[in-house]
Design an enzyme around this catalytic site. Structure first.
Site, PDB file in Angstrom:
ATOM      1  CE  LYS A  65      -4.276   6.736  14.467  1.00  0.00           C
ATOM      2  NZ  LYS A  65      -5.081   7.053  13.838  1.00  0.00           N
TER       3      LYS A  65
ATOM      4  N   GLY B 175       1.730   4.720   3.676  1.00  0.00           N
ATOM      5  CA  GLY B 175       2.504   3.808   3.453  1.00  0.00           C
ATOM      6  C   GLY B 175       3.847   4.306   2.722  1.00  0.00           C
TER       7      GLY B 175
ATOM      8  N   GLY C 143       0.888  -1.280  -0.200  1.00  0.00           N
ATOM      9  CA  GLY C 143      -0.034  -0.018  -0.054  1.00  0.00           C
ATOM     10  C   GLY C 143       0.851   1.184   0.061  1.00  0.00           C
TER      11      GLY C 143
ATOM     12  CB  SER D 224      -1.325   8.804  15.432  1.00  0.00           C
ATOM     13  OG  SER D 224      -1.577  10.419  15.498  1.00  0.00           O
TER      14      SER D 224
ATOM     15  NE  ARG E 134      -6.104  -2.231  -6.042  1.00  0.00           N
ATOM     16  CZ  ARG E 134      -7.114  -1.601  -5.724  1.00  0.00           C
ATOM     17  NH1 ARG E 134      -8.384  -2.519  -5.481  1.00  0.00           N
ATOM     18  NH2 ARG E 134      -7.508  -0.588  -5.938  1.00  0.00           N
TER      19      ARG E 134
ATOM     20  CD  GLU F   5      -7.409  13.433  14.794  1.00  0.00           C
ATOM     21  OE1 GLU F   5      -6.288  12.593  15.069  1.00  0.00           O
ATOM     22  OE2 GLU F   5      -7.847  13.365  13.645  1.00  0.00           O
TER      23      GLU F   5
ATOM     24  CG  HIS G 169      -4.994   9.257  18.684  1.00  0.00           C
ATOM     25  ND1 HIS G 169      -5.253   9.608  17.428  1.00  0.00           N
ATOM     26  CD2 HIS G 169      -3.816  10.186  18.955  1.00  0.00           C
ATOM     27  CE1 HIS G 169      -4.236  10.550  16.826  1.00  0.00           C
ATOM     28  NE2 HIS G 169      -3.529  10.785  18.004  1.00  0.00           N
ATOM     29  CG  ASN G 170      -8.121   8.578  14.981  1.00  0.00           C
ATOM     30  OD1 ASN G 170      -6.959   8.741  15.309  1.00  0.00           O
ATOM     31  ND2 ASN G 170      -8.335   8.455  13.702  1.00  0.00           N
TER      32      ASN G 170
ATOM     33  CB  ALA H   2     -10.020   0.985   7.485  1.00  0.00           C
TER      34      ALA H   2
END
Ligand code: 6PG
Length: 482
Positions: free
Chosen positions: A183, A14, A9, A128, A33, A190, A186-187, A76
């Protein structure tokens, strides 16, 4: 010669993570891909003898030393499941797949269980820090197969942000989807931080009538104190940014907020666990309300409610505003860590809250100085039942709550929406109220549905029903909660 790790990715995160790992001396195989993307990368930004591009999955997998470490930096959802399916024919027992995207922790739980059956290891990790973080050092929150942690510990530790005291912003979170859960929270935090800052901005602009330059100066000033954080820092920069014509760019940006879903997931998780997360919930709904600009325009044209001019002392009010923002932020983190505490208990994850606060000190979007106080509050085995009961936070709220009230009273009178600040005070006042009106609520439930209630003069767990009208029977409803 086999490579240390494979990254699949090559979107923004990435690519930058690959460059980061290569810069720390790790050899990286890359796959995307769309193979033209791989070729473009290895012949461009990724031109480096540590980076090797592959256009076939089999060759990509074969290029890695065993046990293989393959990290997916994919969107995701379905793309992750599809890529795992494509990888499976080429993997052997003991190989490790890592998901570094913003996956839902339920998906991570499911994938881990499926891969465990096949003898494969799986890590779901939060990464993050956006583009720059991925390149220069993000905050990394891995969780999943415990046996897999030694396989990536060195790479992740070297790649993550480093703090001044020499520690790195990466730590093992726990089993199953613990990394992605942390995470996700965390978001959510945020979202809350961003909305609180936006409310302070609107207060300065619409209540205090400040211009961009004065607003910039205030944020820049706050950046020197307790509020010091990445989000305040970029806000100060944004408020002084000029468009090509020299006018403030901020005025030209449409006030319709986007979101990709991690804030909503956090709220869903809180609802599932029965944990109050009102501030973050309001921040998600504030984005929803903002996005319907047509409806808001219609309502704005329908209601004619003038904003009274502010006639107080601007500097005094700004001092209150800074304190109010800090107090509300503390309450938001109290709720966020409350959710982490509940999840840790419910899923038996053994989360280390001090460690979570420490790895958020650098690299990630919510990085801030104040996280040190959270790490301190959760240090050792005995946690406070609620973060506000840790001495530093008790003291700060004891001194600061009056400012929060001042700002809210002024904002409410002026007709300025302050959903997150309001939610913070409502939670704080609810938390410190010995006797809430839930006695009445329980009576109402018992009245119309025979749901029963507990009594103040009887031990907890004893349930009573009253035949309120004299016409009801003795049958009571079953009790369940959350
Ligand atoms: C990070 C961010 C990141 C997130 C964006 C966008 O930690 O680097 O949290 O993971 O995807 O901030 O999120 P929204 O589009 O939902 O605002």
């Amino acid at each position: 010669m086999k490579q240390t790790i494979g990254i699949a990715g090559l979107a923004v995160m990435g690519e930058n993570l690959v460059l980061n790992m290569a810069s720390k001396g790790y050899s990286v195989s890359v796959y995307n891909r769309t193979s033209s993307k791989t070729e473009k990368f290895v012949n461009g930004r990724g031109k480096n003898d540590k980076i090797h591009g592959f256009t076939e999955i089999k060759d990509f997998v074969d290029s890695l030393e065993r046990p293989r470490r393959i990290m997916m930096m994919l969107k995701a959802g379905n793309p992750v499941d599809q890529f795992i399916e494509q990888l499976l024919p080429f993997l052997e027992a003991g190989d490790l797949i890592i998901d570094g995207g913003n996956s839902n922790y339920h998906d991570t739980n499911r994938r881990l269980a499926m891969l465990r059956e096949r003898g494969l290891l799986y890590i779901g990790t939060g990464v993050s820090g956006g583009e720059e973080g991925a390149l220069k050092g993000p905050s990394i929150m891995p969780g999943g197969s415990a046996e897999a942690w030694p396989l990536v510990k060195d790479i992740f530790t070297a790649t993550s942000a480093q703090l001044e005291d020499g520690s790195s912003c990466c730590a093992w979170m726990g089993p199953e989807g613990a990394g992605h859960f942390v995470k996700m929270v965390h978001n959510g935090i945020e979202y809350g931080d961003m909305q609180l800052i936006c409310e302070a901005y609107q207060f300065m602009k619409d209540v205090l009538g400040m211009d961009h330059s004065a607003i910039h100066d205030t944020f820049a000033n706050w950046q020197q104190g307790d509020l010091n954080s990445y989000l305040i820092e970029i806000t100060a920069e944004i408020t002084s940014h000029k468009d090509e014509d020299g006018a403030p760019l901020l005025d030209k940006i449409l006030d319709a907020a986007g979101q990709k879903g991690t804030g909503k997931w956090t709220v869903n998780a809180a609802l599932d666990s029965g944990v109050p997360l009102s501030l973050i919930s309001e921040s998600v709904f504030a984005r929803c309300l903002s996005s319907n600009t047509e409806l808001r325009t219609l309502a704005a044209d329908t209601f004619h409610i003038p904003t009274p001019a502010f006639d107080g002392n601007v500097q005094h009010m700004l001092d209150h505003l800074g304190t109010a923002l800090y107090c509300a932020k503390i309450i938001s983190y109290t709720q966020g860590f409350g959710l982490l505490q509940a999840a840790s208990q419910e899923f038996n994850w053994g989360l280390d809250f001090a460690s979570i606060a420490r790895i958020w000190r650098g690299g990630c979007i919510i990085r801030s100085v104040f996280l040190d106080h959270i790490a301190e509050a959760y240090q050792g085995d005995k946690y406070p039942a609620n973060m506000l009961l840790a001495p530093y936070f008790t003291d700060t709220l004891q001194k600061g709550h009056a400012s929060l009230r001042e700002v809210l009273a002024t904002g409410v009178k002026a007709g300025i929406p302050l959903p997150c600040h309001s939610a913070s005070l409502a939670y704080f006042d609810g938390l410190r109220t010995k006797r809430l009106p839930a006695n009445l609520l329980q009576a109402q439930r018992d009245y119309f549905g025979a749901h029963m209630y507990e009594r103040t003069d009887r031990p907890r767990g004893e349930w009573f029903h009253t035949n309120w009208t004299g016409t009801g029977g003795d049958t009571t409803s079953t009790a369940y909660s959350k």
